[in-house]
Scaffold this motif. Structure first.
Motif, mmCIF file in Angstrom:
data_model
loop_
_atom_site.group_PDB
_atom_site.id
_atom_site.type_symbol
_atom_site.label_atom_id
_atom_site.label_comp_id
_atom_site.label_asym_id
_atom_site.label_seq_id
_atom_site.Cartn_x
_atom_site.Cartn_y
_atom_site.Cartn_z
ATOM 1 N N ASP C 218 4.104 -30.251 12.923
ATOM 2 C CA ASP C 218 4.706 -30.616 11.689
ATOM 3 C C ASP C 218 3.926 -30.216 10.725
ATOM 4 O O ASP C 218 4.044 -30.404 9.401
ATOM 5 N N GLY C 219 2.797 -29.475 10.830
ATOM 6 C CA GLY C 219 2.044 -28.767 9.797
ATOM 7 C C GLY C 219 1.017 -29.810 9.161
ATOM 8 O O GLY C 219 0.567 -29.691 8.164
ATOM 9 N N ALA C 220 0.640 -30.969 9.811
ATOM 10 C CA ALA C 220 -0.271 -31.924 9.117
ATOM 11 C C ALA C 220 -1.715 -31.223 9.388
ATOM 12 O O ALA C 220 -2.259 -30.745 10.341
ATOM 13 N N SER C 221 -2.335 -31.379 8.048
ATOM 14 C CA SER C 221 -3.691 -31.137 8.248
ATOM 15 C C SER C 221 -4.944 -31.950 8.871
ATOM 16 O O SER C 221 -4.313 -33.016 9.517
ATOM 17 N N ARG C 222 -6.089 -31.576 9.297
ATOM 18 C CA ARG C 222 -6.698 -32.349 9.864
ATOM 19 C C ARG C 222 -6.985 -33.574 9.342
ATOM 20 O O ARG C 222 -7.285 -34.882 10.142
ATOM 21 N N TRP C 223 -6.970 -33.767 8.036
ATOM 22 C CA TRP C 223 -7.407 -34.926 7.344
ATOM 23 C C TRP C 223 -6.127 -36.076 7.642
ATOM 24 O O TRP C 223 -6.415 -37.094 8.105
ATOM 25 N N ARG C 224 -5.034 -35.348 7.696
ATOM 26 C CA ARG C 224 -3.870 -36.142 7.789
ATOM 27 C C ARG C 224 -3.564 -36.877 9.039
ATOM 28 O O ARG C 224 -3.403 -37.876 9.572
ATOM 29 N N GLN C 225 -4.045 -36.000 10.191
ATOM 30 C CA GLN C 225 -4.184 -36.123 11.519
ATOM 31 C C GLN C 225 -5.310 -37.423 11.669
ATOM 32 O O GLN C 225 -4.892 -38.437 12.646
ATOM 33 N N VAL C 226 -6.454 -37.342 11.311
ATOM 34 C CA VAL C 226 -7.044 -38.463 11.260
ATOM 35 C C VAL C 226 -6.668 -39.681 10.832
ATOM 36 O O VAL C 226 -6.529 -40.901 11.294
ATOM 37 N N TRP C 227 -6.056 -39.439 9.692
ATOM 38 C CA TRP C 227 -5.378 -40.559 8.922
ATOM 39 C C TRP C 227 -4.227 -41.257 9.621
ATOM 40 O O TRP C 227 -4.132 -42.736 9.752
ATOM 41 N N HIS C 228 -3.552 -40.416 10.226
ATOM 42 C CA HIS C 228 -2.228 -40.873 10.695
ATOM 43 C C HIS C 228 -2.233 -41.010 12.271
ATOM 44 O O HIS C 228 -1.467 -41.823 12.645
ATOM 45 N N ILE C 229 -3.201 -40.543 12.789
ATOM 46 C CA ILE C 229 -3.209 -40.677 14.381
ATOM 47 C C ILE C 229 -4.484 -41.555 14.636
ATOM 48 O O ILE C 229 -4.260 -42.411 15.268
ATOM 49 N N THR C 230 -5.779 -41.015 14.378
ATOM 50 C CA THR C 230 -6.832 -41.423 14.863
ATOM 51 C C THR C 230 -7.060 -42.778 14.406
ATOM 52 O O THR C 230 -7.502 -43.943 15.362
ATOM 53 N N LEU C 231 -7.006 -43.104 13.109
ATOM 54 C CA LEU C 231 -7.110 -44.602 12.582
ATOM 55 C C LEU C 231 -6.255 -45.441 13.016
ATOM 56 O O LEU C 231 -6.660 -46.638 13.406
ATOM 57 N N PRO C 232 -5.099 -45.315 13.438
ATOM 58 C CA PRO C 232 -4.116 -46.154 13.808
ATOM 59 C C PRO C 232 -4.747 -46.566 15.340
ATOM 60 O O PRO C 232 -4.297 -47.848 15.732
ATOM 61 N N ALA C 233 -5.105 -45.521 15.820
ATOM 62 C CA ALA C 233 -5.510 -45.893 17.269
ATOM 63 C C ALA C 233 -6.657 -46.795 17.357
ATOM 64 O O ALA C 233 -6.727 -47.562 18.439
ATOM 65 N N LEU C 234 -7.569 -46.815 16.363
ATOM 66 C CA LEU C 234 -8.760 -47.578 16.242
ATOM 67 C C LEU C 234 -8.304 -48.909 15.859
ATOM 68 O O LEU C 234 -9.138 -49.907 15.914
ATOM 69 N N LYS C 235 -7.218 -48.948 15.123
ATOM 70 C CA LYS C 235 -6.789 -50.430 14.551
ATOM 71 C C LYS C 235 -7.252 -51.555 15.143
ATOM 72 O O LYS C 235 -7.872 -52.587 14.514
ATOM 73 N N SER C 236 -6.513 -51.802 16.185
ATOM 74 C CA SER C 236 -6.636 -53.256 16.959
ATOM 75 C C SER C 236 -8.101 -53.321 17.469
ATOM 76 O O SER C 236 -8.380 -54.577 17.204
#
Lengths: 289, 525, 320
Positions: C218-236
């Motif tokens: 989708d062309g997401a930058s590394r920052w956006r990947q952290v924001w949209h994938i990594t952080l939500p995974a850590l949320k709970s």
């Protein structure tokens, strides 16, 4: 590892994370080295503080001394014993209960969860716990240590939340295949939760390894005491009567530091073996999103 | 799951136990005791009967001893001394030494569980609190049967100390009273052409010269006059007692005009003392880190860095550790004893300990065990036992080499001297002198003690009890110290001491003074 | 985006299965589960709840020789003593400030660390960093504080020697109370960040790498990947840990604080644990120690309940 490179190279991002990690590593390393190198320094150099990080001459006398010290070795073996058996008890109790409580449909789940949470906040203190241990005739037995700390509520709660993150479809699918709860737990949930299992095994192991006060409280036989008791005794700083301090045998700084290093090494050495469970995406094979 | 059944049943039983507290036997005896605390303890009745054949040791007994550890080795059942004692007294001796910070907790838990060890060390507050509860064996009726106990523990007066008339609930744990004194770098004095200081003013001039005139000749301003620390609970200073005494402060509590007064209330003396230290701090004479030093730090700094001119010296330790270490740092280093400097009004005093710790025997255990313990204690204090508990077992802990003795590794590893250092020993200045110690060292050590003796500066309230002091003493003393130290460090004006004194009195100091005085007057009658 | 869709799917399956089990006899279905829970349950009853009866001593003048039943009852006297103690305000202020700093600075440190580690591509580098920053956890506070003194002491500390040789004034890091809070939090971060990061790394291990691959497509930058994938995974995990930490808001590491406390910084360094050590533990006064413990726990309980409620308002799963 190619996978990550494929995530689009962004030099600023890479430099930034690498740089920050490097700095934090150095900040940690420098004082830590002080402990390690002191343990290898000859007495004269420690006395004159002629070095801070690296001594001019290295010696393993301190280690040799500890290895030949019967009390040190006994307490080290005691600690290994307590850690291995204690952690087995911890993990069986904790993972079973955490798995049970991860079932959202379970009747009485909320009450049980509250019961667990409550003990994180309120405890009766050492006297009543001692009385229970005593009336179960566990004084002077290692079971007093295993059982009084069988479950850390904190670990239980976090582990439960890890189990909860396992997709329900999987469970449903397994049930379709006629899998009972025990098999589901042993064959599917545990293997899928290896990162959590590894984490909490490590947490419990470290907790057991560092256990100190309970050993002093419940074990009256000093030959049964684990390494941490020996270590504390060794580090014990002067009480106000100077004479006792100087009169009782005193360990040299390098021996003290060597003891700290030896006490830390087993669990530091375990870590790299567990690291593979923390690799991102290690579970991808089994979880089809 | 099956093995849980017995445990859960046991748990139900446990509930009953908790309610009653401790073993059913114990709780019954406890109840009896609490009802008539004034009458004699149940066990004293038994032990008052003279023991006719006390040599009977046919039964092997488990003996549990608990005391405070100050570092070093633990007791090991495999050690030569353990095996020797186990065999000699037909016992199975368990000797636990646990560090001070856990001791109080464990002892209280054991008290609650009715599970006291057979013999244990008790510190002053617990001793006074528990003394009349019938938990310690009264030794008064039997003490004469154990000649070494009456002979080597300071005699009648010392045994009677902190006890009600006619009772002896514990044996005193000996500490050398005037244990430490100042040592001074003689080579520095000579280098700078200075005289040994005799007054507090001269003391200041000398230490200032140490700090400013480069006594070690390395061209760097890295030396200082003297160091200090706080005691462990941060309620008082450590290592500068002679300075306190010189300014007329009392050692915690002192007698003025027939009344006990606390050093916290000596406003004038405190101001002089604080002014002196403030100046020393400002001018780099006093260690800048005195407020965060641990008890042993000043000594470490003296011996390992060679940058301090004065040290508070424990003579035994001095000859065995400090001198050799310091020689490695500076081969010219020479330390001599410095007698307490005279204050403005000619007062002098040296650091002085009080003997308030007691070894007690559990009143609830079988008479067999009590007798066996007393015999062991009696033996520890005999000539043979004295050597054994200080130097260990010949052949294992030391050996004879010609007419000399040589220490072996096992001595330190097994903690062969644990009994003498942590439990019971003669009232004898040679608490830490072993067979193999050089006789000149021994006589040097004796000389330091002898020189110090005339300057005893005792705490007049050492054996007295004040409930308020037990309850809040540490807190208000710490607060007082906070002000005093800030004044010394120049963060607060000298005038604040007066307020701190007033605050201390108001927060409970006056009440403590009253309680101590009541207790004091009672002993004076 | 795909992530959210997936979560919704999970939620709906969950609720349907709940509905189903309610209608059938859930108790019977739960039998194997109850058996699994039993050992833990017994543990909690025997070693946690039976001893909890000991809390009654908060309402007594407990005497170990009289026991729990015979010690004199004093009602709320102990609580009265605590609540009227002139130091209470100071203790609360100090504890809350230190706790707040911990939550703001110390709590996120391991999360940040875990994210950075997960973003490192060179495996040997990641592993070495991970192992090294994990090591200080194995040093006791005594050692950590000793090292701090060696570095920061005024008279002879390494840093101050350096400052002086560079022509600066020596700084009283350890005896000036202004540095105390920073010192406390930094020591915490130094010692425990690497260790605490483990749990977050474990949480990240469950992330499906395909999510990242899709993001790259989708062309997401590394920052956006952290924001949209990594952080939500850590949320709970983050939420649960945060709530649980709130329950221990007045626990600040007794041993640590006691070691770095000195008369000069007492005004900012005195917390409930050191207060109770001085006024209860050292005197063998178990009643008062228990009273202060109960007080701390009640505050923790209230905070946990509030946080849990709030979490549920935002549609997340709480701790109970």
């Amino acid at each position: 590892m190619r996978r990550f490179n494929a995530r689009g190279s962004q030099p600023i991002f890479t430099v930034l994370t690498t740089g920050m990690l490097l700095v934090s590593m150095l900040i940690v390393l420098f004082p830590f080295l002080y402990v390690v190198t002191t343990s290898f320094a000859p007495r004269e150099e420690i006395v004159s503080r002629g070095f801070f990080v690296f001594p001019h001459r290295w010696t393993i006398n301190a280690y040799g001394y500890l290895m030949s010290n019967r009390q040190f070795m006994t307490s080290f073996l005691n600690a290994v014993h307590i850690t291995v058996l204690g952690t087995i008890v911890n993990m069986s109790f904790t993972s079973l209960m955490a798995y049970g409580l991860s079932k959202r449909w379970l009747k009485g789940r909320k009450a049980l969860n509250l019961m667990v949470l409550f003990t994180m906040l309120f405890g009766g203190g050492i006297i009543p716990t001692y009385l229970v241990v005593k009336s179960l005739h566990l004084i002077d037995s290692y079971w007093s240590l295993y059982l009084t700390g069988a479950i850390a509520p904190f670990h239980l709660i976090v582990m439960r939340s890890f189990f909860q993150n396992i997709p329900l479809e999987l469970e449903e699918a397994a049930r379709m295949d006629g899998c009972g709860e025990w098999r589901l737990f042993g064959r599917i949930v545990l293997p899928l939760s290896l990162p959590a299992v590894a984490t909490f095994t490590l947490f419990y192991a470290v907790q057991n390894w560092n256990a100190y006060f309970n050993a002093v409280l419940y074990l009256n036989d000093s030959d049964k005491w684990p390494l941490q008791v020996f270590l504390r005794q060794m580090m014990n700083e002067a009480n106000d009567s100077m004479e006792n301090v100087s009169g009782a045998f005193e360990y040299s700084p390098s021996v003290k530091m060597a003891a700290i290093v030896i006490a830390a090494v087993p669990l530091i050495a375990v870590y790299p073996f567990l690291q593979k469970y923390f690799n991102k995406g290690m579970l991808m094979g089994s979880v089809k999103g | 799951m099956k093995r849980w059944l017995p445990i859960s049943i046991a748990a139900v039983l446990a509930m009953g136990t908790i309610a009653g507290c401790g073993d059913s036997n114990d709780s019954k005896t406890n109840a009896v005791n609490s009802e008539n605390t004034n009458s004699t303890a149940p066990s004293s009745e038994q032990s008052s009967e003279p023991d006719s054949d006390k040599a009977d040791q046919s039964k092997k007994l488990d003996i549990d001893i608990l005391t405070i550890s100050y570092g070093g080795a633990n007791w090991s059942n495999d050690s030569a001394i353990a095996q020797f004692l186990n065999q000699k007294f037909n016992v199975n001796l368990k000797f636990q030494a646990i560090s001070q910070d856990n001791y109080e907790e464990k002892l209280n838990v054991l008290a609650a569980a009715g599970n006291f060890p057979d013999a244990f060390l008790v510190q002053k507050p617990d001793y006074l609190k528990w003394r009349d509860k019938g938990v310690f064996l009264d030794l008064a009726p039997v003490i004469d049967q154990y000649p070494n106990l009456s002979q080597y523990l300071g005699g009648k007066e010392s045994l009677q100390f902190m006890n009600p008339p006619g009772k002896i609930y514990g044996l005193p744990y000996y500490q050398i009273e005037t244990q430490t004194s100042f040592g001074i770098r003689k080579d520095w004095l000579d280098k700078l052409g200075l005289q040994m200081p005799t007054t507090i003013d001269e003391f200041y001039d000398v230490t200032k010269a140490f700090a400013t005139q480069d006594p070690d000749g390395d061209g760097k301003a890295d030396t200082y006059g003297f160091s200090a620390s706080l005691v462990q609970n941060k309620t008082d200073f450590k290592h500068i007692d002679p300075i306190k005494a010189a300014f007329g402060l009392v050692n915690n509590w002192g007698v003025k005009d027939g009344q006990l007064i606390s050093w916290h209330t000596q406003t004038k003396e405190l101001e002089d003392f604080a002014t002196f230290l403030n100046k020393a701090y400002k001018e780099g004479v006093l260690d800048k880190d005195f407020a965060i030093n641990k008890v042993k730090d000043p000594q470490d700094k003296y011996e390992t860095a060679g940058k301090v001119g004065i040290d508070d010296v424990v003579p035994n330790n001095f000859y065995q550790a400090i001198v050799p270490k310091l020689k490695k740092v500076d081969p010219n280093a020479e330390t001599v004893q410095l007698l307490p400097p005279k204050g403005p009004t000619g007062l002098q005093g040296t650091s002085t300990n009080s003997i308030t710790q007691k070894i007690v025997i559990n009143a609830k255990i079988d008479k067999d065990k009590q007798d066996r313990l007393l015999e062991m204690f009696n033996y520890f204090l005999s000539d043979e036992g004295d050597v054994l508990t200080k130097s260990g077992v010949e052949g294992a802990d030391y050996k004879k080499d010609g007419d000399k003795y040589v220490k072996l590794d096992a001595f330190d590893q097994d903690g062969a001297n644990l009994i003498s250092t942590l439990l019971l020993r003669r009232f004898d200045l040679h608490t830490q002198i072993h067979l193999w110690d050089d006789p000149t060292t021994v006589s040097n050590v004796d000389q330091w003690f002898k020189n110090n003796e005339p300057f005893k500066w005792a705490d007049a309230a050492a054996g007295l009890e004040s409930p308020t002091a037990t309850k809040i003493g540490t807190t208000i003393d710490q607060k007082f110290m906070a002000t005093l130290i800030k004044v010394i460090m120049g963060d607060q004006p000298i005038g604040d001491i007066e307020q701190a004194v007033a605050q201390w009195k108001k927060d409970g100091g006056d009440q403590m003074t009253k309680e101590y005085n009541d207790a004091y007057q009672a002993t004076q009658k | 985006m795909r992530m959210e869709i997936k979560e919704e799917a999970v939620e709906s399956t969950a609720s349907s299965s709940v509905a189903r089990s309610r209608s059938s006899s859930a108790w019977i279905r739960g039998i194997p589960i109850y058996v699994m829970i039993l050992p833990g349950f017994l543990y909690f009853v025997i070693f946690r709840y039976i001893p909890m009866g000991g809390l009654v001593i908060a309402f007594q003048e407990y005497d170990p020789f009289l026991g729990f039943l015979n010690s004199p009852w004093t009602g709320l006297d102990n609580f009265h003593r605590l609540l009227t103690d002139p130091d209470l305000g100071m203790l609360l202020r100090n504890s809350l400030i230190l706790s707040g700093l911990n939550l703001i600075l110390f709590f996120p440190a391991p999360i940040l660390l875990a994210i950075m580690l997960s973003e490192v591509s060179r495996s040997w580098f990641r592993k070495s960093v991970q192992t090294i920053i994990y090591m200080p956890h194995f040093l006791s506070w005594v050692i950590v504080v000793n090292i701090t003194v060696v570095l920061f002491a005024t008279q002879d500390g390494g840093i101050n020697n350096l400052l002086e040789s560079l022509g600066f004034q020596r700084i009283e890091f350890l005896t000036d109370s202004h540095y105390f809070r920073a010192l406390y939090v930094l020591q915490n971060i130094w010692k425990e960040s690497g260790w605490s990061a483990i749990i977050f790394l474990a949480a990240l291990a469950g992330v499906n790498p395909m999510l990242y691959e899709a993001a790259v497509v989708d062309g997401a930058s590394r920052w956006r990947q952290v924001w949209h994938i990594t952080l939500p995974a850590l949320k709970s995990t983050v939420i649960i840990l945060f709530i649980l930490r709130l329950g221990q808001v007045l626990d600040l590491g007794f041993e640590h604080i006691l070691l770095i406390q000195n008369p000069v910084n007492l005004g900012v360094a005195d917390v409930f644990d050191t207060y109770v050590y001085r006024n209860g533990v050292l005197q063998g006064n178990f009643s008062y120690s228990t009273t202060v413990g109960v007080f701390k726990s009640v505050i923790g309980l209230v905070l946990i309940m509030l946080a849990n409620r709030l979490t549920k308002v935002f549609g997340q799963e709480g701790v109970y």
